[in-house]
Motif scaffolding. Sequence first.
Motif, mmCIF file in Angstrom:
data_model
loop_
_atom_site.group_PDB
_atom_site.id
_atom_site.type_symbol
_atom_site.label_atom_id
_atom_site.label_comp_id
_atom_site.label_asym_id
_atom_site.label_seq_id
_atom_site.Cartn_x
_atom_site.Cartn_y
_atom_site.Cartn_z
ATOM 1 N N ARG A 81 0.945 -1.335 0.053
ATOM 2 C CA ARG A 81 0.104 0.034 0.113
ATOM 3 C C ARG A 81 0.876 1.363 0.180
ATOM 4 O O ARG A 81 0.789 2.366 -0.776
ATOM 5 N N CYS A 86 -3.726 -1.921 -5.719
ATOM 6 C CA CYS A 86 -2.471 -1.397 -5.713
ATOM 7 C C CYS A 86 -1.677 -1.394 -7.099
ATOM 8 O O CYS A 86 -0.605 -1.057 -7.326
ATOM 9 N N GLY A 87 -2.482 -2.037 -8.143
ATOM 10 C CA GLY A 87 -2.058 -2.189 -9.544
ATOM 11 C C GLY A 87 -1.122 -3.153 -9.631
ATOM 12 O O GLY A 87 -0.157 -3.270 -10.638
ATOM 13 N N LYS A 88 -1.152 -4.219 -8.828
ATOM 14 C CA LYS A 88 -0.355 -5.380 -8.807
ATOM 15 C C LYS A 88 -1.340 -6.771 -9.063
ATOM 16 O O LYS A 88 -2.497 -6.720 -8.854
ATOM 17 N N SER A 100 2.440 1.965 -3.050
ATOM 18 C CA SER A 100 1.579 2.445 -4.148
ATOM 19 C C SER A 100 1.028 3.805 -3.840
ATOM 20 O O SER A 100 0.228 4.299 -4.647
#
Length: 71
Positions: A12, A58-60, A15
């Motif tokens: 977190r 988180c774009g993962k 990100s």
Amino acid sequence: MREIYTQLKDLRLASNLTQAQIAEKLGSGGYTNKAVSDIENGRRKVGWSVIQDWAKACGKEAEIVFKNMKP
């Protein structure tokens, strides 16, 4: 070995998301700032679906890796 909760917090922070932002991205399910704090501090258990949703927020992408496994 780092606990999953510490890894979620680190993800977190990497990100650049606040606890409020990750709670909002997790959507329905009762995730408030307090719930996120409880997760990150190991006071609330999470399942695989929450880990996947957290990573996505988180774009993962989450994956399981087994290390040091003996045949």
